[in-house]
Design a protein around this motif. Structure first.
Motif, PDB file in Angstrom:
ATOM      1  N   GLU A   9       0.777  -0.637  -0.157  1.00 50.58           N
ATOM      2  CA  GLU A   9      -0.167   0.124   0.039  1.00 50.58           C
ATOM      3  C   GLU A   9       0.692   1.451   0.257  1.00 50.58           C
ATOM      4  O   GLU A   9       0.532   2.519  -0.690  1.00 50.58           O
ATOM      5  N   SER A  10       1.950   1.219   1.125  1.00 46.79           N
ATOM      6  CA  SER A  10       2.763   2.160   0.584  1.00 46.79           C
ATOM      7  C   SER A  10       3.274   2.731  -0.610  1.00 46.79           C
ATOM      8  O   SER A  10       3.729   3.812  -1.124  1.00 46.79           O
ATOM      9  N   LYS A  63       1.219   3.974  -3.102  1.00 47.19           N
ATOM     10  CA  LYS A  63       0.537   5.362  -2.853  1.00 47.19           C
ATOM     11  C   LYS A  63       1.928   6.124  -3.234  1.00 47.19           C
ATOM     12  O   LYS A  63       1.953   7.401  -4.282  1.00 47.19           O
ATOM     13  N   LYS A  64       3.035   6.116  -3.157  1.00 45.83           N
ATOM     14  CA  LYS A  64       4.335   6.731  -3.472  1.00 45.83           C
ATOM     15  C   LYS A  64       4.270   7.119  -5.006  1.00 45.83           C
ATOM     16  O   LYS A  64       4.540   7.624  -5.691  1.00 45.83           O
ATOM     17  N   GLN A  88       2.124   6.481  -6.986  1.00 48.16           N
ATOM     18  CA  GLN A  88       0.849   7.389  -7.318  1.00 48.16           C
ATOM     19  C   GLN A  88       0.492   8.768  -7.434  1.00 48.16           C
ATOM     20  O   GLN A  88       0.491   9.745  -8.795  1.00 48.16           O
ATOM     21  N   GLN A  89       1.665   8.682  -6.742  1.00 47.79           N
ATOM     22  CA  GLN A  89       2.117  10.542  -6.563  1.00 47.79           C
ATOM     23  C   GLN A  89       3.181  10.590  -7.782  1.00 47.79           C
ATOM     24  O   GLN A  89       2.947  11.556  -8.291  1.00 47.79           O
TER      25      GLN A  89
END
Length: 518
Positions: free
Chosen positions: A259-260, A263-264, A266-267
């Protein structure tokens, strides 16, 4: 040494993929727990590796001369066979050898001296094989295992068609142990087994030298016998060393890491897309924009698995029942012969009672006698007023070709289709399950459909006969929470102390009043 190798396995039903490029190895002596939510394909996997089902793609390779024993939750026993017949069928290969030997003896009269010599050699080999595999003491072996699993008390001459779910599981288990396979494949063996025989099986598996693969949602049982976990989720099969508790820790950690990273990434993707959008039209920055677009095109995008719907069981509650739920007066239960001493039992509003004790002593018979579904041998049952009873039966033997939608709609014709779908989804079923026929669902999914019908009816008394069988861990936890929150009265048969201890106000041990000796 690898006993079983599965390579690049893919399989699905219709448009519903179950495995995608799955690989698996079983080594000698490994004790594997095969886990996953209801409907992830655990029983399908067992059917593929035992050759009952042909996969869409991939290879299944067993080591040579490996004898596999499979305890299948859906095995059907033929009507007309006795328990003794089923147990003796474990030695079918020896009976076949004896027939072969007798056939050779019959041909000996017409044989030439050379042929006779060869025949005598063959007969000697078969004779050694029969002796080494206990052929001449089969009856003693059958009786020894039957005693260990409490089958002698049921009667070895009973027709297997007349047995309860628990008794049938014991017969299949006894047959399997008599076969002495090199590999055991066990699909939910503790379903329908009573506590005493779960303990017996636990000890047997702890001491078992060969390899086994075990499907079970009974976590304390699983933890006590396995040393490896294979987890089935989202068409994948992943290996974890250790027990279920260790798997949960590692699985949660991996999930958080993914998940981490997601997120990274996707940014980063958002930043690159923004730069390309703003700069691709300007001559001075077009090359930089194109190079970032190339980076985007080559990127290996992380995808998070879709969260499976978690079940929510909230029982609808009817108006309060009268203070008396039921009272029995000198009640003797049974079919052709008494299963109990005369019973004087009383249950009042607000009580939550667990009925416990060995299989076959009449717990289900007692429930059905109280509900008025069967006539007792003697005595009477007095029931209170304003009772709205919800009954969850232990097993439904008839095949059900309704779709899940029709199954619930038939029960609640005033619901809209949207309400029916929403009710099934709340029980943890996906759209594909909801549109499937009940018959093709796994045991746990079928139980969720039945629970869906139960929770949407107004009740003030729940009568539950082994409701946890086949349910996965999430569903079991949610059912326990819902039963604790339920304001009505509960009468439950259950063999899992971890499940019922926090729910009930009283435990009735039915072994204290049965006429059966177990």
């Amino acid at each position: 040494m690898s006993v079983l190798t599965v390579k690049n396995l893919s399989h699905g039903f219709g448009d519903r993929a179950i495995f995608n490029d799955v690989s698996f190895r079983l080594l000698k002596g490994e004790h594997i727990g095969l886990i996953g939510a209801n409907g992830e394909g655990k029983s399908t996997f067992m059917n593929i590796i035992t050759g009952k089902l042909e996969p869409d793609a991939g290879k299944v390779e067993w080591a040579r001369k490996v004898r596999v024993g499979y305890l299948d939750q859906h095995t059907v026993l033929e009507k007309g066979m006795t328990i003794r017949d089923v147990l003796k069928s474990a030695f079918q290969y020896l009976f076949d050898l004896e027939s072969e030997m007798n056939g050779i003896y019959e041909k000996m009269g017409e044989a030439t001296p050379e042929e006779l010599e060869q025949m005598l050699e063959e007969v000697g080999t078969i004779q050694d094989n029969l002796t080494n595999n206990d052929f001449y003491i089969i009856d003693a072996k059958v009786e020894e295992i039957a005693r260990g699993l409490g089958l002698e008390d049921i009667g070895l001459d009973r027709d297997v068609h007349d047995l309860s779910g628990g008794q049938r599981t014991k017969v299949l288990l006894a047959k399997l142990l008599l076969e002495k396979p090199d590999i055991l494949l066990l699909d939910e063996p503790t379903n329908y087994l009573d506590e005493q025989h779960i303990t017996w099986l636990k000890r047997y598996l702890q001491e078992y030298e060969n390899a086994f693969v075990l499907i079970s949602h009974d976590i304390p049982f699983l933890n006590s016998v396995i040393n490896l976990i294979y987890h089935m989720e989202n068409q994948e099969l992943n290996r974890y060393v250790g027990d279920y508790d260790n798997f949960m820790k590692v699985h949660e950690m991996k999930k958080q890491q993914l998940e981490s990273a997601y997120k990274k990434q996707q940014q980063e993707i958002a930043g690159l897309k923004d730069f390309v959008a703003r700069n691709k039209a300007r001559v001075s920055t077009r090359n930089m924009a194109m190079s970032r677009q190339k980076k985007l095109d080559k990127m290996d995008v992380i995808e998070l698995a879709h969260e499976k719907p978690k079940p929510e069981f909230n029982f609808k509650e009817a108006r309060t029942a009268s203070k008396l739920i039921f009272e029995t007066k000198e009640l003797v239960i049974g079919y052709n012969e008494p299963l109990s001493k005369p019973l004087n039992l009383r249950m009042e509003r607000g009580q939550k009672i667990a009925l416990v004790g060995a299989n076959g002593i009449g717990k289900t018979t007692l429930l059905k006698s109280i509900l008025g579904e069967i006539t007792p041998i003697s005595g009477a049952v007095e029931k209170g007023d304003y009772q709205e009873i919800g009954y969850f039966e232990q097993e439904i033997k008839n095949a059900n070709y309704n779709t899940c939608i029709d199954e619930v709609w038939n029960e609640f014709p005033s619901f809209t289709q949207y309400e029916v779908r929403a009710a099934l989804a709340k029980c943890g079923l996906t759209t594909k399950h909801i549109e499937s026929k009940v018959e093709v669902l796994s045991g746990g999914e079928k139980a969720k459909v039945r629970l869906c019908k139960l929770i949407n009816r107004d009740t003030n008394i729940l009568v539950l006969d082994e409701p946890t069988n086949h349910l996965d861990v999430d569903a079991k936890d949610e059912l326990k929470r819902a039963l604790k929150a339920y304001k009505g009265s509960i009468l439950i048969i259950c063999h899992e102390p971890e499940f019922y201890q926090d729910v009930v106000t009283d435990v009735w041990n039915c072994e204290s009043w049965t006429t059966k000796v177990f």
